[in-house]
Motif scaffolding. Structure first.
Motif, PDB file in Angstrom:
ATOM      1  N   VAL A 128       0.882  -1.182   0.000  1.00 49.37           N
ATOM      2  CA  VAL A 128       0.000   0.000   0.000  1.00 49.37           C
ATOM      3  C   VAL A 128       0.914   1.225   0.000  1.00 49.37           C
ATOM      4  O   VAL A 128       1.856   1.309   0.795  1.00 49.37           O
ATOM      5  CB  VAL A 128      -0.920   0.023   1.242  1.00 49.37           C
ATOM      6  CG1 VAL A 128      -1.766   1.295   1.250  1.00 49.37           C
ATOM      7  CG2 VAL A 128      -1.805  -1.211   1.292  1.00 49.37           C
ATOM      8  N   GLY A 129       0.642   2.173  -0.900  1.00 45.31           N
ATOM      9  CA  GLY A 129       1.467   3.374  -0.968  1.00 45.31           C
ATOM     10  C   GLY A 129       0.819   4.461  -1.811  1.00 45.31           C
ATOM     11  O   GLY A 129      -0.382   4.390  -2.119  1.00 45.31           O
ATOM     12  N   ASN A 130       1.610   5.447  -2.183  1.00 48.95           N
ATOM     13  CA  ASN A 130       1.145   6.568  -3.003  1.00 48.95           C
ATOM     14  C   ASN A 130       1.773   6.470  -4.389  1.00 48.95           C
ATOM     15  O   ASN A 130       2.925   6.071  -4.533  1.00 48.95           O
ATOM     16  CB  ASN A 130       1.531   7.912  -2.365  1.00 48.95           C
ATOM     17  CG  ASN A 130       0.777   8.168  -1.078  1.00 48.95           C
ATOM     18  OD1 ASN A 130      -0.417   7.906  -0.993  1.00 48.95           O
ATOM     19  ND2 ASN A 130       1.474   8.666  -0.068  1.00 48.95           N
ATOM     20  N   TYR A 131       0.988   6.903  -5.400  1.00 49.90           N
ATOM     21  CA  TYR A 131       1.505   6.952  -6.761  1.00 49.90           C
ATOM     22  C   TYR A 131       1.642   8.423  -7.129  1.00 49.90           C
ATOM     23  O   TYR A 131       0.638   9.146  -7.235  1.00 49.90           O
ATOM     24  CB  TYR A 131       0.574   6.234  -7.743  1.00 49.90           C
ATOM     25  CG  TYR A 131       1.109   6.241  -9.161  1.00 49.90           C
ATOM     26  CD1 TYR A 131       2.126   5.367  -9.537  1.00 49.90           C
ATOM     27  CD2 TYR A 131       0.623   7.129 -10.107  1.00 49.90           C
ATOM     28  CE1 TYR A 131       2.637   5.387 -10.823  1.00 49.90           C
ATOM     29  CE2 TYR A 131       1.125   7.149 -11.395  1.00 49.90           C
ATOM     30  CZ  TYR A 131       2.135   6.277 -11.744  1.00 49.90           C
ATOM     31  OH  TYR A 131       2.646   6.302 -13.026  1.00 49.90           O
ATOM     32  N   SER A 132       2.900   8.864  -7.315  1.00 50.09           N
ATOM     33  CA  SER A 132       3.138  10.282  -7.603  1.00 50.09           C
ATOM     34  C   SER A 132       3.864  10.490  -8.927  1.00 50.09           C
ATOM     35  O   SER A 132       4.447  11.544  -9.157  1.00 50.09           O
ATOM     36  CB  SER A 132       3.946  10.899  -6.452  1.00 50.09           C
ATOM     37  OG  SER A 132       5.166  10.209  -6.311  1.00 50.09           O
ATOM     38  N   GLN A 133       3.809   9.525  -9.809  1.00 47.70           N
ATOM     39  CA  GLN A 133       4.524   9.611 -11.079  1.00 47.70           C
ATOM     40  C   GLN A 133       3.714  10.336 -12.156  1.00 47.70           C
ATOM     41  O   GLN A 133       4.166  10.477 -13.270  1.00 47.70           O
ATOM     42  CB  GLN A 133       4.842   8.193 -11.593  1.00 47.70           C
ATOM     43  CG  GLN A 133       5.537   7.302 -10.601  1.00 47.70           C
ATOM     44  CD  GLN A 133       6.912   7.821 -10.197  1.00 47.70           C
ATOM     45  OE1 GLN A 133       7.600   8.473 -10.970  1.00 47.70           O
ATOM     46  NE2 GLN A 133       7.285   7.549  -8.971  1.00 47.70           N
ATOM     47  N   GLY A 134       2.523  10.748 -11.857  1.00 42.33           N
ATOM     48  CA  GLY A 134       1.659  11.428 -12.814  1.00 42.33           C
ATOM     49  C   GLY A 134       0.221  11.324 -12.342  1.00 42.33           C
ATOM     50  O   GLY A 134      -0.072  10.728 -11.308  1.00 42.33           O
ATOM     51  N   VAL A 135      -0.684  11.912 -13.099  1.00 43.02           N
ATOM     52  CA  VAL A 135      -2.092  11.904 -12.726  1.00 43.02           C
ATOM     53  C   VAL A 135      -2.806  10.852 -13.561  1.00 43.02           C
ATOM     54  O   VAL A 135      -2.752  10.864 -14.792  1.00 43.02           O
ATOM     55  CB  VAL A 135      -2.730  13.300 -12.951  1.00 43.02           C
ATOM     56  CG1 VAL A 135      -4.218  13.272 -12.632  1.00 43.02           C
ATOM     57  CG2 VAL A 135      -2.029  14.348 -12.105  1.00 43.02           C
ATOM     58  N   ILE A 136      -3.496   9.968 -12.869  1.00 41.68           N
ATOM     59  CA  ILE A 136      -4.280   8.915 -13.526  1.00 41.68           C
ATOM     60  C   ILE A 136      -5.724   9.409 -13.550  1.00 41.68           C
ATOM     61  O   ILE A 136      -6.258   9.833 -12.521  1.00 41.68           O
ATOM     62  CB  ILE A 136      -4.158   7.580 -12.737  1.00 41.68           C
ATOM     63  CG1 ILE A 136      -2.688   7.168 -12.564  1.00 41.68           C
ATOM     64  CG2 ILE A 136      -4.959   6.469 -13.395  1.00 41.68           C
ATOM     65  CD1 ILE A 136      -1.943   6.908 -13.852  1.00 41.68           C
TER      66      ILE A 136
END
Length: 190
Positions: A128-136
């Protein structure tokens, strides 16, 4: 001569005559072939009969020479077999495929809360974590070509109101398993 002295001689004579009769009987029995130890003639040959010319004479029977053919043992060829396992049940696949849940929104604990719901539904959440590589744009369950991933991603997406899609280039090389990226449109279980 007294009768008393000739009795043992007579008795011995009768015993010898009895033994001679038994011996002749056995000899005749053996010569006439009435014994059970005589073999049947080979197939295709007529039975051999012997007629004794004299009761005490020995008869020799000759059979044509037998031809023996040796056949080689049959050759057995073993073909390797491949056992194809039946496709695993949905629950087995769901447990085998890891699910990683990422938050791609400003909603606090969205991924953690969704991960709890996924686990309660039987999915194997491994991260479980955050995705900060772009906006989905939409909450989506992404899968790789690995076995079972598309099936698990599709089931998860249907159960929790998300889209399902193959991995895009930005996550194509990520660790195996279904990658769920959640946005503000995630509503949870249907």
């Amino acid at each position: 001569m007294s009768m008393q002295g000739s009795r043992p001689v007579r008795l011995a004579g009768f015993v010898l005559i009895g033994i001679a009769v038994v011996a002749i009987g056995l000899g005749v029995f053996a010569l006439t072939g009435n014994g059970s130890n005589q073999a049947a003639p080979p197939a295709g040959h007529p039975p051999v009969t012997t007629t004794p010319t004299h009761p005490a004479a020995t008869t020799t029977t000759t059979h044509p020479p037998r031809t023996t053919t040796t056949r080689p043992a049959p050759t057995t060829t073993t073909t390797p077999t491949t056992t194809i396992a039946p496709p695993p049940t949905s629950q087995t696949v769901v447990q085998a495929v890891g699910v990683r849940v990422y938050n791609n929104s400003l909603i606090k604990n969205l991924a953690a809360n969704a991960a709890t719901d996924f686990r309660n539904a039987g999915y194997n959440v491994v991260f479980v974590g955050n995705y900060s590589q772009g906006v989905i744009p939409h909450s989506t369950a992404y899968f790789s070509p690995a076995p079972g991933e598309q099936q698990v991603a599709t089931q998860l997406a249907q159960a929790f109101g998300m889209q399902v899609a193959p991995r895009f280039p930005g996550i194509a090389a990520a660790s195996p398993g279904v990658i769920v990226i959640l946005t503000e449109d995630f509503k949870g279980a249907k």
